[in-house]
Scaffold this active site. Structure first.
Site, short mmCIF file in Angstrom:
data_model
loop_
_atom_site.label_atom_id
_atom_site.label_comp_id
_atom_site.label_asym_id
_atom_site.label_seq_id
_atom_site.Cartn_x
_atom_site.Cartn_y
_atom_site.Cartn_z
N ASP A 1 27.23 31.00 64.38
CA ASP A 1 27.65 30.32 63.17
C ASP A 1 26.41 30.05 62.31
O ASP A 1 25.51 29.32 62.71
CB ASP A 1 28.34 29.00 63.55
N THR B 1 27.96 30.77 54.99
CA THR B 1 26.51 30.49 55.05
C THR B 1 25.69 31.77 55.26
O THR B 1 24.71 32.00 54.56
CB THR B 1 26.19 29.52 56.21
N THR B 2 26.11 32.58 56.24
CA THR B 2 25.35 33.81 56.54
C THR B 2 25.36 34.73 55.31
O THR B 2 24.33 35.29 54.95
CB THR B 2 25.98 34.53 57.75
N ASP C 1 35.46 24.79 60.97
CA ASP C 1 35.48 25.85 59.95
C ASP C 1 36.88 26.43 59.78
O ASP C 1 37.30 26.75 58.67
CB ASP C 1 34.50 26.97 60.33
#
Length: 532
Positions: A59, A92-93, A394
């Site tokens: 994550d 985010t990634t 999430d």
């Protein structure tokens, strides 16, 4: 500049090309770390703390929070990406990768003499065009279990093992649909309690349509399991409390003292008697039972009286649980026992105690119309439980985003490929050097499908050519099938991303990349080196 050097002769200053090189190398470095995590086939990272605690995760948000990033530019990108997670719960990634790729593509043109300002302005135009394409790609959806399952599954498979992702998808969607209760009111995700239990395996994680309290009855003779239960939630003290003012009492004889003690006790006994009378009037001669959950204390004598009546009493319940109890079971949380009526009580099908080692849990289940539920997270060790907890958070956010947006974007890199092709057409309408920036933006978008292909073990160039060509030949959006490496239609496979997440990524990435490109001087006081 001379004045800064005079004030602090140790200050390090990086100018012009050097400053830009520092920023670009930081973005590239962070991108290289995160790239392998992208998508359901991404690899995992193992983080080891100074104390030797292990955390295994893919994550992006957890990684960026836990990693110790010392480079100021990399730290800024990491903060922007975690802000993305805080506002939308995903992406985010992708944010880290897109910022890194935008700067990498810009570097090619900047090294040939293009001014950073032209680049930044071109990024702004390209972003506006990409957002237009996003609006066109948007697929309106009905809010039903099937559609929500698809978007949650896409989000969760990038965080945990596919088998566990399938289980958690069902749990998350059922939780949201239960508390939404068919209304259009905004959903409060705090009404989904996450309770941890270090027990069994990760796939035993379950949804409790009610509440799980992390303590049990405080009397050995209290019943351990009750069915058809009336639940009284209260914030009333059932123990003797000292006066808040410093006062003293004087008595002449032992009899007076005895009378005094009895009067004190009588005050509490009256309260307990009211609860017992209500229980007798409602439950005696029926198959119903009674539970008292109190936010304040209950003293041993009161517990004893309640236990004799077969009432399960829990004391010192947490305040947040009191709010949830009223929503889960119905009824009203009372501050006084005057005029107790049946309508003040909640109802649950079954209440039972679960003992795990030294910990006791009380489960309140089978509520009629629960507006608050509990996800009981189980796992053999601490880091598994943490991983599931992050994933569930999430997953819940992705479902909530879908309900708010009432629209989804086809996933598997489909939007990025379509935006790339549209930007190439748009580039020809721009005069001058600005078109180079649009080209750079278009090339940068392809980093997402490219990384999905690499992480799944396919050739990047080969896959990209297939995808881009296929997209030009059809009006439907085309994504990458990670199982075969061939183009496919994400809508048919049920692979969706959140609209708000994509929108946020496009906005934040282009702004941050533009800001970093326009930095032409980095000043740092102290001795540490800026060499990037």
């Amino acid at each position: 500049m001379a004045s800064i050097s005079l004030l602090n002769p140790r200050a390090e200053i990086a100018r012009a090309a050097h400053a830009l090189a520092i920023n670009i190398s930081a973005a590239k470095g962070l991108q290289d770390v995160m790239r392998t995590n992208l998508g359901p086939k991404g690899t995992v990272k193992m983080l080891v703390s100074g104390a030797g605690d292990i955390k295994i995760t893919k994550d992006g948000n957890v990684l960026l929070h836990e990693m110790q990033i010392q480079h100021p530019t990399a730290s800024m990108i990491a903060r922007a990406s975690t802000a993305q997670d805080d506002s939308t719960g995903d992406g985010t990634t992708t944010t880290v990768m897109l910022i890194g790729e935008l700067l990498k593509q810009a570097d090619i043109y900047l090294s040939e003499g293009l001014h950073p300002r032209i680049m930044a302005d071109g990024f702004g135009k390209a972003r506006d065009k990409a957002l237009e394409v996003l609006e066109k790609c948007k697929v309106p959806v009905e809010i039903n279990k099937k559609n929500l399952m698809e978007v949650a599954n896409t989000s969760l498979k990038t965080k945990v093992h596919p088998v566990l992702a399938d289980l958690l998808t069902e749990v998350c969607v059922d939780a949201i649909l239960t508390i939404a209760n068919g209304t259009d009111k905004p959903i409060d995700l705090h009404m989904v309690e996450l309770m941890e239990m270090q027990h069994k395996t990760a796939t035993d994680t379950q949804l409790v349509r009610g509440l799980v309290l992390d303590h049990g009855g405080r009397h050995p003779e209290m019943p351990k399991r009750l069915e058809n239960v009336y639940i009284l939630t209260a914030n009333v003290s059932l123990e003797y409390e000292k006066a808040e003012v410093n006062s003293g009492f004087f008595y002449k004889t032992a009899e007076e003292r005895e009378a005094f003690v009895l009067a004190e006790r009588e005050f509490i006994d009256q309260r307990v008697k009211k609860v017992i009378d209500l229980k007798r009037s409602l439950c005696d001669g029926t198959d119903k039972s009674f539970v008292l959950i109190n936010q304040k204390g209950i003293d041993p004598l009161s517990l004893d009286a309640l236990a004799k009546e077969g009432i399960l009493a829990l004391r010192r319940a947490k305040r947040r649980n009191m709010e949830r109890l009223a929503l889960a079971c119905g009824g009203t949380a009372l501050n006084t026992f005057e005029d107790l009526q049946e309508e003040h009580l909640g109802y649950a099908g079954v209440v039972y105690e679960h003992v795990l080692g030294e910990n006791k849990y009380t489960l309140v289940e089978d509520c009629k119309h629960p507006l608050s539920v509990t996800i009981l997270i189980k796992g053999p060790n601490k880091h598994t439980i943490l991983q599931i907890k992050d994933a569930i958070r999430d997953g819940l956010r992705s479902i909530n985003n879908t309900i708010d947006d009432k629209a989804l974007i086809p996933g598997a890199g489909a939007f990025e490929v379509r935006a790339y092709n549209e930007l190439l057409v748009y580039k020809d309408t721009i005069k001058g050097k600005g078109r180079l920036a649009v080209q750079a933006f278009a090339d940068a978008l392809l980093v997402i499908p490219k990384s999905l292909a690499i992480n799944s073990g396919y050739d990047a160039q080969d896959t990209m050519l297939k995808l881009v060509t296929e997209d030009r030949l059809t009006t439907d959006l085309v994504g990458l099938d990670l199982a075969t490496g061939e183009p496919m239609k994400p809508v048919d496979m049920g692979i969706y991303d959140n609209y708000i997440v994509k929108k946020q990524i496009l906005n934040s990435c282009s702004i941050i990349a533009s800001n970093l490109l326009l930095v032409d001087e980095v000043m740092r006081a102290g001795l540490t080196s800026l060499k990037g």
